[in-house]
Write an enzyme that holds these catalytic residues in place. Structure first.
Site, PDB file in Angstrom:
ATOM      1  CE1 TYR A  32      -1.922  10.203   0.918  1.00 13.43           C
ATOM      2  CE2 TYR A  32      -1.814   8.597  -0.854  1.00 13.43           C
ATOM      3  CZ  TYR A  32      -2.207   8.939   0.425  1.00 13.43           C
ATOM      4  OH  TYR A  32      -2.862   8.030   1.211  1.00 13.43           O
ATOM      5  CE  LYS A 146       0.709   8.715   2.679  1.00 10.46           C
ATOM      6  NZ  LYS A 146      -0.204   7.835   3.443  1.00 10.46           N
ATOM      7  CD  GLU A 178      -2.033  -0.912   5.415  1.00 11.73           C
ATOM      8  OE1 GLU A 178      -1.279  -0.142   6.018  1.00 11.73           O
ATOM      9  OE2 GLU A 178      -1.959  -1.119   4.185  1.00 11.73           O
ATOM     10  CG  LEU A 202       2.055   3.329   3.773  1.00 13.70           C
ATOM     11  CD1 LEU A 202       2.813   3.361   2.446  1.00 13.70           C
ATOM     12  CD2 LEU A 202       1.147   4.543   3.890  1.00 13.70           C
TER      13      LEU A 202
END
Length: 283
Positions: A32, A146, A178, A202
């Site tokens: 996505y 992702k 993260e 990511l």
């Protein structure tokens, strides 16, 4: 009424028909993207949809649309839903088939769905800062994809929410990775620190924009892993994402970061982020 996109058609939400056999439902087998809209204009759409295609390729899935076609779908959703400030959500699953772990027959086509909704800029959080907490990173080893497999992120975000925090900061093997839905940055003695773009995080589009802006305005960056202890000693801390933009983090696990106020480097990057977006000039 919100207009959605599904497999080549724009339709009302009530008319959507997604199979219970969709592999996104069974396995989270899909990818996505979220693209921000400012003043009716897509922001960094090319970068987002290029990453979508890369994520799909990494899970051996072919999206039946080109990058430009995805951009045109997003633009149409913005127009049909009359979005001024908001975002596009677009996902692709491997399609609907009987529940078996291996890929279905090639005749099963991916399912593409998308929508556009209003979503204001987080101006209060950007001006005042937010709190965060450290959470053990129990995700898989391909965080660079992702994908729809976000249960670990959901649990981390909920843990942070229950403690009155805006974000969870993942820690793996003693190092800050993260956020549950953001990238993390620390500032020490005028130098910006952030985890390098490996398979363990990511590589956020906003993250990439911020690194470019640092180079342009003369802020030194070190892409290197740092510990939670290092994080608590930073002069400033901030997080970035499509929807968070550049948001200061002023408390971590109840510990004040720096002065407890948004720092000067963070403010400079917020200003630079706004300046590099032509659509902001209309405001």
């Amino acid at each position: 009424m919100t207009i959605y996109f599904i497999d080549g058609k724009f339709t009302d939400k009530d008319q959507l028909n997604i199979s219970v056999d969709d592999r996104g439902y069974y396995f989270g087998d899909g990818v996505y993207e979220v693209v921000k809209v400012y003043n009716g204009e897509l922001y960094t759409a090319e970068e987002h949809f290029e990453r979508l295609l890369q994520s799909a390729a990494k899970i051996k899935m072919t999206i039946p649309y080109s990058q430009q076609q995805l951009i045109e779908i997003a633009k149409e959703l913005v127009e049909r839903n009359k979005i001024d400030t908001g975002h596009i959500y677009l996902q692709v699953t491997r399609g609907a088939s009987l529940r078996i772990h291996q890929f279905p027959d090639p005749s099963v086509l991916p399912v593409v769905t998308a929508y556009a909704i209003p979503n204001e800029r987080p101006l209060k959080n950007m001006a005042e800062g937010v709190s965060a907490k450290f959470v053990e990173d129990v995700r898989w080893l391909r965080c660079d994809i992702k994908s729809l497999n976000l249960l670990a992120n959901v649990l981390a975000k909920q843990e942070a929410f229950e403690d009155g925090c805006a974000e969870a900061i993942f820690v793996r093997d003693g190092f800050v990775m993260e956020g549950s839905s953001s990238n993390m940055f620390g500032v020490k003695d005028g130098v910006v620190y952030t985890h390098p773009a490996t398979n363990l995080i990511l590589n956020g589009i906003t993250r990439q924009v911020i690194l470019k802006l640092c180079s342009e305005i003369g802020i030194q960056v070190k892409e290197t892993a740092f510990t939670p202890e290092d994080a608590l000693k930073m002069d400033e801390f901030f997080m970035t994402s499509t929807t968070a933009e550049v948001t200061p983090v002023i408390l971590i696990d109840g510990n004040q970061i720096g002065s407890g106020q948004p720092g000067e480097i963070t403010k400079k990057l917020q200003e630079a982020f706004s300046r590099q977006m032509p659509v902001f000039e209309k405001q």
